[in-house]
Design an enzyme around this catalytic site. Sequence first.
Site, PDB file in Angstrom:
ATOM      1  N   CYS A 101       0.839  -1.190   0.000  1.00 14.76           N
ATOM      2  CA  CYS A 101       0.000   0.000   0.000  1.00 14.76           C
ATOM      3  C   CYS A 101       0.870   1.234   0.000  1.00 14.76           C
ATOM      4  CB  CYS A 101      -0.882  -0.019   1.239  1.00 14.76           C
ATOM      5  SG  CYS A 101      -1.772  -1.567   1.380  1.00 14.76           S
ATOM      6  N   ARG A 129       1.198   1.838  -5.969  1.00 15.14           N
ATOM      7  CA  ARG A 129       1.432   0.827  -4.938  1.00 15.14           C
ATOM      8  C   ARG A 129       0.161   0.063  -4.551  1.00 15.14           C
ATOM      9  NH1 ARG A 129       6.328   1.691  -2.374  1.00 15.14           N
ATOM     10  NH2 ARG A 129       5.618   0.470  -0.601  1.00 15.14           N
ATOM     11  N   TRP A 153      -3.882  -1.848  -1.454  1.00 15.89           N
ATOM     12  CA  TRP A 153      -3.997  -3.074  -2.267  1.00 15.89           C
ATOM     13  C   TRP A 153      -4.389  -4.165  -1.280  1.00 15.89           C
ATOM     14  CZ3 TRP A 153      -1.878  -8.005  -2.624  1.00 15.89           C
ATOM     15  CH2 TRP A 153      -2.126  -8.684  -3.826  1.00 15.89           C
ATOM     16  N   ASN A 184       1.200  -0.145   6.026  1.00 11.50           N
ATOM     17  CA  ASN A 184       1.635  -0.902   4.846  1.00 11.50           C
ATOM     18  C   ASN A 184       2.436  -2.087   5.360  1.00 11.50           C
ATOM     19  OD1 ASN A 184       2.631  -1.733   2.332  1.00 11.50           O
ATOM     20  ND2 ASN A 184       4.334  -0.283   2.415  1.00 11.50           N
ATOM     21  N   GLY A 185       2.043  -3.299   4.953  1.00 10.48           N
ATOM     22  CA  GLY A 185       2.761  -4.493   5.410  1.00 10.48           C
ATOM     23  C   GLY A 185       1.765  -5.570   5.793  1.00 10.48           C
ATOM     24  N   GLU A 227       8.038 -12.851 -21.365  1.00 17.05           N
ATOM     25  CA  GLU A 227       7.871 -11.452 -20.956  1.00 17.05           C
ATOM     26  C   GLU A 227       6.803 -10.767 -21.815  1.00 17.05           C
ATOM     27  OE1 GLU A 227       8.360  -9.583 -18.645  1.00 17.05           O
ATOM     28  OE2 GLU A 227       8.491  -7.527 -19.379  1.00 17.05           O
ATOM     29  N   LYS A 278       3.320  -9.194 -20.429  1.00 15.56           N
ATOM     30  CA  LYS A 278       2.897  -7.798 -20.675  1.00 15.56           C
ATOM     31  C   LYS A 278       1.474  -7.768 -21.215  1.00 15.56           C
ATOM     32  CE  LYS A 278       5.224  -6.148 -18.834  1.00 15.56           C
ATOM     33  NZ  LYS A 278       6.459  -6.468 -18.175  1.00 15.56           N
ATOM     34  N   GLU A 301      -1.114  -8.801 -18.420  1.00 17.25           N
ATOM     35  CA  GLU A 301      -1.367  -7.927 -17.269  1.00 17.25           C
ATOM     36  C   GLU A 301      -2.048  -6.622 -17.636  1.00 17.25           C
ATOM     37  OE1 GLU A 301       2.071  -7.008 -14.851  1.00 17.25           O
ATOM     38  OE2 GLU A 301       3.349  -6.765 -16.585  1.00 17.25           O
ATOM     39  N   HIS A 334       5.072 -30.984 -28.508  1.00 19.11           N
ATOM     40  CA  HIS A 334       4.927 -31.901 -27.364  1.00 19.11           C
ATOM     41  C   HIS A 334       3.642 -31.615 -26.581  1.00 19.11           C
ATOM     42  CE1 HIS A 334       8.850 -33.486 -28.216  1.00 19.11           C
ATOM     43  NE2 HIS A 334       9.307 -32.243 -28.307  1.00 19.11           N
ATOM     44  N   LYS A 341       2.301  -2.390  -7.934  1.00 20.24           N
ATOM     45  CA  LYS A 341       3.674  -2.324  -8.418  1.00 20.24           C
ATOM     46  C   LYS A 341       4.626  -3.107  -7.535  1.00 20.24           C
ATOM     47  CE  LYS A 341       6.823  -0.720 -11.164  1.00 20.24           C
ATOM     48  NZ  LYS A 341       6.866  -1.384 -12.483  1.00 20.24           N
TER      49      LYS A 341
HETATM   50  C1  AGP Z   1       5.971  -6.912 -14.357  1.00 21.29           C
HETATM   51  O1  AGP Z   1       5.352  -6.270 -15.401  1.00 21.29           O
HETATM   52  C2  AGP Z   1       5.169  -7.188 -13.195  1.00 21.29           C
HETATM   53  N1  AGP Z   1       4.297  -6.175 -12.825  1.00 21.29           N
HETATM   54  C3  AGP Z   1       5.726  -8.086 -12.113  1.00 21.29           C
HETATM   55  O2  AGP Z   1       5.820  -9.350 -12.689  1.00 21.29           O
HETATM   56  C4  AGP Z   1       7.069  -7.742 -11.438  1.00 21.29           C
HETATM   57  O3  AGP Z   1       8.120  -7.861 -12.341  1.00 21.29           O
HETATM   58  C5  AGP Z   1       7.261  -8.677 -10.234  1.00 21.29           C
HETATM   59  O4  AGP Z   1       6.233  -8.438  -9.321  1.00 21.29           O
HETATM   60  C6  AGP Z   1       8.600  -8.522  -9.579  1.00 21.29           C
HETATM   61  O5  AGP Z   1       8.757  -7.251  -9.041  1.00 21.29           O
HETATM   62  P1  AGP Z   1      10.183  -6.722  -8.581  1.00 21.29           P
HETATM   63  O6  AGP Z   1      11.048  -6.667  -9.802  1.00 21.29           O
HETATM   64  O7  AGP Z   1       9.900  -5.366  -8.006  1.00 21.29           O
HETATM   65  O8  AGP Z   1      10.716  -7.681  -7.577  1.00 21.29           O
END
Ligand code: AGP
Length: 607
Positions: A2, A27, A74, A98-99, A479, A483, A486, A502, A602
Amino acid sequence: MCGIFAAVSNEFVTSTLVGGLSSLSYRGYDSSGIVIVNENGLQRRRAEGKLQALSTLLAQNPVEGYIGIAHTRWATHGEPSERNAHPHMTDRVAVVHNGIIENYPDLKASLERDGYHFESDTDSETIPLLISRNLDKGMSPETALREAVSQLDGSYAIAAVFADEPQTIYAARYGSPLVIGQGAAGHFISSDSIALSRVARNLCYLDDNEIARITVNEIGITNAGGCTVSKELKPLIISQQDQGKQGYKHFMLKEIHQQPEVMRNTLNHYCDAATFTLKSEAFPANLSHFERLSIVACGTSYYAGMVARQWFERYACIPVDVDIASEYRYRESPFSPNTLALFISQSGETADSLAALRYSKEQGLTCLSLLNVESSSMAQESDAFLRTLAGAEIGVASTKAFTGQLLVLLLMSLQMGKASGRLDERAERELIQHLYTLPVEMAKVIDEMASIDKVAESLVHSEHTMYLGRGMSFPLALEGALKLKEISYIHAEAYPAGELKHGPIALIDNKMPVVMIAPPGPMMGKTLSNLREVSSRGAQVILISNGSGIEMARQHITQAIEVPETDALLQPLLYTLPLQLLAYHVACLKGTDVDQPRNLAKSVTVE
Ligand code: AGP
């Protein structure tokens, strides 16, 4: 997960608090709230949904004062709702947190036995209730807070205001970040330094187990034992580039466009541009002593590790394991003593990566981290850390942090090769010279991708997509698929192209678009054979390749994205760009919230 913002000022603080939350929204963004302390006591406003909902509420039901705390959430414990939104409070104290409070079931039971009633489903509400119980026993606000945090297991960053001490904000941290800012109008507390840039000139970070007592004129910090800690306030320096969207529609697009600059800054930090050599002093001294490398990370950072494995094997000749952090720590794999554990994280706060780092330390491994946030928990707990020079990344979908990680990992593999004598001076100079062309090459690719929105149109109505690649293009496929998933919510799978027959080939029909990543090189012929296999089964193929690759596959593809001819060393970095832009444009066409996609945050500080 958060975001926390708080202010004690000579001026009204409500709009400052909302402005702070706006910067911290990356966040978490499922609900938000503020408490203002004024002549009417602790005044709370909370709203479910994005920050706009709180702004609307504040317009309908305004509240003002010179001191307040704020939070953007969050959800972890308890659904996203107004009832679970922070601040949580009693009539004596209000708290933002936060935590995660791991022992909250025990604490809750004990509080309920004593007649303290929970209004939310959150673990966080434990904190104001514990503090209130202490206040009811006659403790001062500071002692009540100190006693309360000493009972918490887990992680916390807390800001609290008290009805009985209306001019003071208290802050405490263990394992979650908190920074204190000093500005012309007063003092501010935030989960990150960027959110302070509008109001503060100087800052200091709170360390674990410290408690801060903050008024408009003073910051007093004490440690767990109550002894005064003196901290130097340092100037708050946030680059212009890191502030706002700079004219771009989304942070993600801005961050995609910042990548050439990130490459330039990274090269200048780790290399000498005059001699095209690595600056050995920019890397930890003993890299060549290790016999094995164990890379651990989550999400995009994990994929960076997968790409880099091949560089470490090639240039440093070292065996490499790459693990997902949430799996690694439970695997109980035997460690050889000469293993270097390398953790990759943009935020440096990812709970699984941090836990894996702690686990590796317990096993006696040397722990190095590659991080984008220098003040993060992982930076503090690692034996050493390397920096990605990506600057603040606000878009939830990681872009510039990924390519920043790739470049540092490539340079680190070269440094390990150099230190062990496997990479000679001539090879070093040639490779670094090639890498110096990267910023210009990247800018060219980004500029020439203007037509990618046409390709995006062909994906926008798909329910599923498959991304295929071989060698380093396989983690790039992962990757690219991540992208797309998400930010556009389209289901996307990624496979090594050779693995297709396979099993996954059973999914191929004319409703399954396939994104095929086929840079020129020894793998290209085989990848193009796999391309023919899917196209002959009806798949619409989008090929990402160079001009001659596209020419060779012309009859079997529906669309192509051409990447200019480039040195093999630069390919993974350049081929990432169309994948980012494709996902971005599909998401824009679908009208999703690109920077704040649903259910995500994030910095993932829960396991
Ligand atoms: C990437 O687009 C993501 N939002 C997510 O997978 C991210 O890379 C992952 O949560 C790891 O985060 P970090 O690099 O801050 O550890």
